[in-house]
Design a protein around this motif. Sequence first.
Motif, PDB file in Angstrom:
ATOM      1  N   LEU A   1       0.853  -1.191   0.000  1.00 24.30           N
ATOM      2  CA  LEU A   1       0.000   0.000   0.000  1.00 24.30           C
ATOM      3  C   LEU A   1       0.884   1.234   0.000  1.00 24.30           C
ATOM      4  O   LEU A   1       1.778   1.373   0.837  1.00 24.30           O
ATOM      5  CB  LEU A   1      -0.912   0.016   1.233  1.00 24.30           C
ATOM      6  N   LYS A   2       0.630   2.157  -0.932  1.00 25.23           N
ATOM      7  CA  LYS A   2       1.484   3.335  -1.075  1.00 25.23           C
ATOM      8  C   LYS A   2       0.656   4.612  -1.008  1.00 25.23           C
ATOM      9  O   LYS A   2      -0.333   4.766  -1.731  1.00 25.23           O
ATOM     10  CB  LYS A   2       2.226   3.298  -2.413  1.00 25.23           C
ATOM     11  N   SER A   3       1.083   5.531  -0.159  1.00 19.64           N
ATOM     12  CA  SER A   3       0.460   6.851  -0.093  1.00 19.64           C
ATOM     13  C   SER A   3       0.743   7.604  -1.386  1.00 19.64           C
ATOM     14  O   SER A   3       1.885   7.641  -1.859  1.00 19.64           O
ATOM     15  CB  SER A   3       1.020   7.628   1.095  1.00 19.64           C
ATOM     16  N   GLN A   4      -0.283   8.209  -1.968  1.00 15.20           N
ATOM     17  CA  GLN A   4      -0.118   8.942  -3.218  1.00 15.20           C
ATOM     18  C   GLN A   4       0.034  10.439  -2.933  1.00 15.20           C
ATOM     19  O   GLN A   4      -0.901  11.229  -3.027  1.00 15.20           O
ATOM     20  CB  GLN A   4      -1.286   8.657  -4.158  1.00 15.20           C
ATOM     21  N   VAL A   5       1.261  10.796  -2.555  1.00 15.87           N
ATOM     22  CA  VAL A   5       1.642  12.188  -2.336  1.00 15.87           C
ATOM     23  C   VAL A   5       2.884  12.464  -3.168  1.00 15.87           C
ATOM     24  O   VAL A   5       3.505  11.551  -3.716  1.00 15.87           O
ATOM     25  CB  VAL A   5       1.917  12.473  -0.846  1.00 15.87           C
TER      26      VAL A   5
ATOM     27  N   LYS B   1      10.057   6.234   4.470  1.00 12.57           N
ATOM     28  CA  LYS B   1      10.612   6.614   5.762  1.00 12.57           C
ATOM     29  C   LYS B   1       9.549   7.223   6.670  1.00 12.57           C
ATOM     30  O   LYS B   1       9.618   7.087   7.895  1.00 12.57           O
ATOM     31  CB  LYS B   1      11.753   7.606   5.563  1.00 12.57           C
ATOM     32  N   ALA B   2       8.579   7.890   6.078  1.00 11.18           N
ATOM     33  CA  ALA B   2       7.532   8.544   6.875  1.00 11.18           C
ATOM     34  C   ALA B   2       6.405   7.590   7.254  1.00 11.18           C
ATOM     35  O   ALA B   2       5.495   7.968   7.993  1.00 11.18           O
ATOM     36  CB  ALA B   2       6.964   9.738   6.102  1.00 11.18           C
TER      37      ALA B   2
ATOM     38  N   LEU C   1      -2.146  10.135   7.431  1.00 12.10           N
ATOM     39  CA  LEU C   1      -0.743  10.432   7.680  1.00 12.10           C
ATOM     40  C   LEU C   1      -0.266  11.537   6.737  1.00 12.10           C
ATOM     41  O   LEU C   1      -0.077  11.307   5.544  1.00 12.10           O
ATOM     42  CB  LEU C   1       0.103   9.170   7.468  1.00 12.10           C
ATOM     43  N   PRO C   2      -0.057  12.751   7.243  1.00 12.85           N
ATOM     44  CA  PRO C   2       0.482  13.817   6.375  1.00 12.85           C
ATOM     45  C   PRO C   2       1.971  13.605   6.143  1.00 12.85           C
ATOM     46  O   PRO C   2       2.723  13.307   7.067  1.00 12.85           O
ATOM     47  CB  PRO C   2       0.213  15.092   7.176  1.00 12.85           C
TER      48      PRO C   2
END
Length: 405
Positions: free
Chosen positions: A42-46, A53-54, A76-77
């Motif tokens: 699962l990958k945050s799309q930012v 690392k975050a 998660l920002p």
Amino acid sequence: MDLLEYQVKEWFGKMGIPVLPSQRIDHPTDLKRLKIRYPIVLKSQVHADERAKAGGVRIVETTIDAIAAAQNIFNLPIWGELPEVLLAESKYDAKDEFYLAVVLDTALCRPVLLGCKESDIDWESPGEKMQYVVVEQEFSPFYARRLGLKMGLQGALMQSVSDIVEKMYQLFVQKDLDLVEINPLAVSAAGQVMALNGKIRVNPRAINRHPEIAQMAAKIANRNKISRTNNILGDGNGLGVYGKIGILANGTGSLLTTLDAVFNAGGKPGLSFNLRHSFLTDTTPNTFCDRLATSLRNLASDKSIQVILINFLGTIPDLSQMPKVVANFIQVDPQELKSPLSTTSKNKSRHLPRMVFRLAGTDFQDTKKHLTALNPESDTLIIVENLNEAVAQAVRLAKLPAYKK
């Protein structure tokens, strides 16, 4: 304009660049209808590069774990950006990881093919590890094969990588891009290659020539709260963040490192510029020191900036001119601070941010002497070699009352 990873993968798939089975996730409950097999990533799309690392990248093996992880990632920002979308992707076992890119070199005014047999690297990183081929004439597969040879590839792997480079270049030209990057390009034990992550940067001048991209840009403009400065100078060389500490650096890596250091020290970064390459809106040739002078004026025109933190390391061109640029900035007439970034048409009093220089490298010895001689009073201009010390000084100065001259 930078695309998100799921958008990049869609473009890669259309070009025939190998990508893993994936699915866009708009809400954690979408994982109940997942069409790909576990385990998944699962990958945050930012847009930030430091997602892993975050905590914005998680490997999960069940639906329950995936929903819980997705809920955490959505909240998660990363660099102040919350994802509106996640990407669920099949897990891939890689034996080796490479770096590939096609980038527009603004100094040469030509596309350049880049390749490295290591993945944890930035396209601006100097050194012998990064191989490059300048596309000097009409493109042919010869250029892609030449890059593969310089990387030390052979046989079937050489053919697979050169085919991908050729397709990256085709995408680069078709969409009027500034950058197409695969980082990493994974190689399995069987020799299969797979683009695990990628980046695409669209030339802002070309957006309106492509209806599909123009539509994407309109959505991004409505969604993101970015400053006018970032719009004017372009996403490639400027970051619009609201804070008191403006940052100048000579490379993407040093810029991001400085931003992280300021955050970790309790400071609030403001507008930040990478001076290594020309800004996207530059219409005439310019030097490094020209960009330094322009950026200093732009930062001074922003009344929220109390400190300018400059992090230069290694070497920079026209080094002998830098003290003169700083001297002119310190003594400049208030009328010269007018710029398209100013929020008012007239500057009634001169806002002069304090300056902290971090200069690391033997080439800066004479420059430090000249800059030290310019220091008109305490705390107006501070010169150090250690980044942590420079950041600590900048955070301290940002808490003092604004200095006007």
